[in-house]
Design a protein around this motif. Structure first.
Motif, PDB file in Angstrom:
ATOM      1  N   THR A 239     -31.497  13.752 -17.215  1.00 44.61           N
ATOM      2  CA  THR A 239     -32.946  13.071 -17.255  1.00 44.61           C
ATOM      3  C   THR A 239     -33.125  10.942 -17.032  1.00 44.61           C
ATOM      4  N   ALA A 240     -34.031  10.737 -16.879  1.00 43.55           N
ATOM      5  CA  ALA A 240     -34.356   9.193 -16.915  1.00 43.55           C
ATOM      6  C   ALA A 240     -33.412   8.500 -17.958  1.00 43.55           C
ATOM      7  N   ASP A 241     -32.813   9.155 -18.914  1.00 42.45           N
ATOM      8  CA  ASP A 241     -32.208   8.417 -20.224  1.00 42.45           C
ATOM      9  C   ASP A 241     -30.804   8.597 -20.236  1.00 42.45           C
ATOM     10  N   ASN A 242     -30.080   9.547 -19.039  1.00 39.22           N
ATOM     11  CA  ASN A 242     -28.974   9.457 -19.346  1.00 39.22           C
ATOM     12  C   ASN A 242     -28.343  10.377 -19.747  1.00 39.22           C
ATOM     13  N   LYS A 243     -29.531  11.556 -20.357  1.00 44.19           N
ATOM     14  CA  LYS A 243     -28.607  12.738 -21.106  1.00 44.19           C
ATOM     15  C   LYS A 243     -29.034  13.849 -19.770  1.00 44.19           C
ATOM     16  N   ILE A 244     -28.228  15.148 -20.348  1.00 42.06           N
ATOM     17  CA  ILE A 244     -27.263  16.433 -19.302  1.00 42.06           C
ATOM     18  C   ILE A 244     -28.488  17.185 -20.337  1.00 42.06           C
ATOM     19  N   ALA A 245     -29.425  17.250 -19.569  1.00 40.33           N
ATOM     20  CA  ALA A 245     -31.253  18.542 -19.898  1.00 40.33           C
ATOM     21  C   ALA A 245     -29.476  20.218 -19.576  1.00 40.33           C
ATOM     22  N   MET A 246     -30.374  20.267 -20.513  1.00 40.23           N
ATOM     23  CA  MET A 246     -29.705  22.372 -20.431  1.00 40.23           C
ATOM     24  C   MET A 246     -30.830  23.097 -20.285  1.00 40.23           C
ATOM     25  N   TYR A 247     -31.306  23.879 -19.244  1.00 43.68           N
ATOM     26  CA  TYR A 247     -31.521  24.845 -18.926  1.00 43.68           C
ATOM     27  C   TYR A 247     -31.275  26.092 -19.452  1.00 43.68           C
ATOM     28  N   ASN A 248     -31.829  27.011 -19.837  1.00 41.92           N
ATOM     29  CA  ASN A 248     -32.283  28.798 -19.902  1.00 41.92           C
ATOM     30  C   ASN A 248     -32.661  29.190 -18.939  1.00 41.92           C
ATOM     31  N   ALA A 249     -31.610  29.632 -18.098  1.00 48.48           N
ATOM     32  CA  ALA A 249     -32.533  30.354 -16.713  1.00 48.48           C
ATOM     33  C   ALA A 249     -32.765  31.632 -16.819  1.00 48.48           C
ATOM     34  N   LYS A 250     -32.402  32.384 -17.715  1.00 47.16           N
ATOM     35  CA  LYS A 250     -33.150  33.031 -18.117  1.00 47.16           C
ATOM     36  C   LYS A 250     -34.417  33.754 -18.924  1.00 47.16           C
ATOM     37  N   THR A 251     -34.690  32.730 -19.281  1.00 45.46           N
ATOM     38  CA  THR A 251     -35.831  32.571 -21.145  1.00 45.46           C
ATOM     39  C   THR A 251     -36.651  31.461 -19.549  1.00 45.46           C
ATOM     40  N   GLN A 252     -36.386  30.841 -18.705  1.00 42.81           N
ATOM     41  CA  GLN A 252     -37.069  29.797 -18.529  1.00 42.81           C
ATOM     42  C   GLN A 252     -37.329  28.604 -19.054  1.00 42.81           C
ATOM     43  N   LYS A 253     -36.257  28.373 -19.771  1.00 42.17           N
ATOM     44  CA  LYS A 253     -37.366  27.067 -20.695  1.00 42.17           C
ATOM     45  C   LYS A 253     -36.162  26.440 -20.772  1.00 42.17           C
ATOM     46  N   LEU A 254     -36.476  24.689 -21.737  1.00 36.40           N
ATOM     47  CA  LEU A 254     -35.491  24.279 -21.893  1.00 36.40           C
ATOM     48  C   LEU A 254     -34.550  24.566 -22.921  1.00 36.40           C
ATOM     49  N   GLU A 255     -33.931  24.151 -23.542  1.00 38.27           N
ATOM     50  CA  GLU A 255     -32.604  25.157 -24.158  1.00 38.27           C
ATOM     51  C   GLU A 255     -32.743  24.041 -25.344  1.00 38.27           C
ATOM     52  N   ARG A 256     -31.912  22.535 -25.125  1.00 37.92           N
ATOM     53  CA  ARG A 256     -31.141  21.820 -24.809  1.00 37.92           C
ATOM     54  C   ARG A 256     -31.854  20.700 -24.479  1.00 37.92           C
ATOM     55  N   ALA A 257     -32.433  19.247 -25.120  1.00 41.27           N
ATOM     56  CA  ALA A 257     -32.386  17.745 -24.077  1.00 41.27           C
ATOM     57  C   ALA A 257     -31.476  16.883 -23.523  1.00 41.27           C
ATOM     58  N   ASN A 258     -30.281  17.577 -24.689  1.00 36.94           N
ATOM     59  CA  ASN A 258     -28.550  17.240 -24.507  1.00 36.94           C
ATOM     60  C   ASN A 258     -27.894  18.009 -24.551  1.00 36.94           C
ATOM     61  N   PHE A 259     -26.759  18.521 -23.512  1.00 36.41           N
ATOM     62  CA  PHE A 259     -25.729  19.250 -23.578  1.00 36.41           C
ATOM     63  C   PHE A 259     -24.813  18.884 -24.391  1.00 36.41           C
ATOM     64  N   ILE A 260     -24.332  17.264 -24.349  1.00 33.55           N
ATOM     65  CA  ILE A 260     -23.483  16.777 -25.063  1.00 33.55           C
ATOM     66  C   ILE A 260     -23.493  16.821 -26.484  1.00 33.55           C
ATOM     67  N   THR A 261     -22.775  17.522 -27.103  1.00 34.09           N
ATOM     68  CA  THR A 261     -22.445  17.193 -28.529  1.00 34.09           C
ATOM     69  C   THR A 261     -21.718  16.103 -29.441  1.00 34.09           C
ATOM     70  N   SER A 262     -21.344  15.789 -28.720  1.00 31.02           N
ATOM     71  CA  SER A 262     -19.635  14.629 -28.801  1.00 31.02           C
ATOM     72  C   SER A 262     -20.504  13.670 -28.860  1.00 31.02           C
ATOM     73  N   ASP A 263     -19.853  12.465 -29.466  1.00 31.19           N
ATOM     74  CA  ASP A 263     -20.209  11.050 -29.059  1.00 31.19           C
ATOM     75  C   ASP A 263     -19.747  10.233 -27.836  1.00 31.19           C
ATOM     76  N   VAL A 264     -20.901  10.525 -26.659  1.00 38.79           N
ATOM     77  CA  VAL A 264     -20.359  10.418 -25.520  1.00 38.79           C
ATOM     78  C   VAL A 264     -21.153   9.645 -25.020  1.00 38.79           C
ATOM     79  N   THR A 265     -21.106   8.448 -24.104  1.00 31.57           N
ATOM     80  CA  THR A 265     -22.634   8.442 -23.168  1.00 31.57           C
ATOM     81  C   THR A 265     -22.009   8.340 -21.742  1.00 31.57           C
TER      82      THR A 265
END
Length: 352
Positions: free
Chosen positions: A269-295
């Motif tokens: 995304t524009a703020d350098n997060k990694i979006a996680m989109y669900n291909a099965k439901t065709q909906k955004l599942e998580r705004a940021n895939f990364i859960t660790s403290d990593v930039t």
């Protein structure tokens, strides 16, 4: 465009600067053997455009050893100027070197050069059956026999084609029109992989660059827009009808790699997060895939391991110093990071 990202390439062209190379991951799947084990991973580093400093980093899983430029070690010569894409097919590795007008073909396990093929500003490579397909900014796709390593056909597509993906027996080619800034292209060429002929052009959001496909019959196209009044966005194509089933604006940054595996599609995304989109439901599942403290400062490439589900994300940092690749488990937890060269733009996994 990788060193200075795709959008930078087009912007620089607008000011009549030298041609840049921009392409991001598509993250095309490499042909994996079920149950096989990985020997390691390659990272293709674009370097700086015009600096002839592209490198190929290799990380050996067994030895936990990093070789910063294995291509030069194996061949006693530099890789070239602006390495743009990398793919492994069988025992061979195909390296697209955009600003050197070269496709280098090497042994996958040793990086030893087998053959060089001259192409006009090549951009991206994918594989289907016995052929490799390479886009060129000449508005073509070259079909290369992976045994004889000869060009057997050249297919005309749209303007300044970038990435490709194979889906449902067809090759989808993103035609950016980037060399014609501000008059971008806005089509995806559909090539029948039986006849090796273009059968259709699909209209998508302006300036399509990266492309991937899921297992549910969807082809995803990320477009950069025109850097002005037309926003960046995503177009989702039905691979049966070849009709755009949905189209929406997205807040994207300069770097727009995209990868699909299993139920998920990943993109920055524009703020350098990694979006996680669900291909099965065709909906955004998580705004940021990364859960660790990593930039991640400048996400430049994304690859998913089809065996382990691990997600690898390349960070180009400031585009002039060495970058990194970080491995995350399928839940987004950091596993480890390795240092790469300048502008790490493609990550490819090597089987034992």
């Amino acid at each position: 465009m990788k060193q200075i990202k795709l959008k930078y390439l087009f912007i620089s062209l607008a000011f009549a600067t030298v041609l840049a190379s921009c392409s991001k991951e598509k993250i095309k799947p490499t042909p994996d053997t079920p149950g096989s084990e990985r020997a390691g991973l390659y990272v293709l580093n674009q370097g700086g455009i015009g600096h002839n400093n592209s490198t190929l980093t290799y990380y050996d899983y067994t030895l936990k050893k990093l070789t910063s430029d294995i291509f030069t070690v194996a061949n006693t010569e530099k890789l070239g100027d602006t390495g743009n894409d990398l793919g492994i097919y069988g025992s061979k590795m195909f390296i697209v070197v955009n600003n050197s007008d070269l496709l280098d073909i090497a042994e996958a396990k040793t990086s030893k050069l087998i053959k060089k093929i001259n192409l006009t500003q090549p951009r991206s490579v994918v594989f289907y059956k016995s052929n490799a397909f390479v886009t060129s900014y000449s508005g073509t796709v070259s079909v290369i026999d992976t045994t004889s390593l000869t060009i057997i056909k050249t297919i005309n597509v749209g303007r300044s084609p970038e990435q490709m993906v194979v889906s449902n027996g067809k090759l989808y080619v993103a035609n950016s029109g980037g060399l014609d800034y501000p008059d971008f292209d806005k089509t995806v060429s559909v090539i029948d992989l039986t006849t090796l002929a273009e059968v259709k052009k699909i209209t998508v959001t302006v300036n399509p660059i990266t492309i991937t496909a899921d297992t549910y019959g969807n082809v995803y196209v990320l477009s950069a827009g025109n850097y002005g009044d037309i926003s960046a966005g995503i177009s989702i194509i039905d691979n049966t009808t070849d009709i755009v089933k949905s189209q929406s604006d997205l807040s994207l940054g300069y770097n727009i790699p995209i990868a699909a595996y299993g139920d998920y599609v990943y993109y920055p995304t524009a703020d350098n997060k990694i979006a996680m989109y669900n291909a099965k439901t065709q909906k955004l599942e998580r705004a940021n895939f990364i859960t660790s403290d990593v930039t991640i400062t400048a996400p430049y490439a994304i690859t998913v391991d089809s065996i382990t589900g691990e997600v690898f994300i390349a960070d180009a940092k400031d585009y002039s110093s060495n970058g990194t690749v970080t491995a995350f488990d399928k839940n987004g937890t950091k596993e480890y990071s390795i240092e790469t060269g300048v502008n790490p733009g493609r990550i490819t996994l090597l089987n034992k």
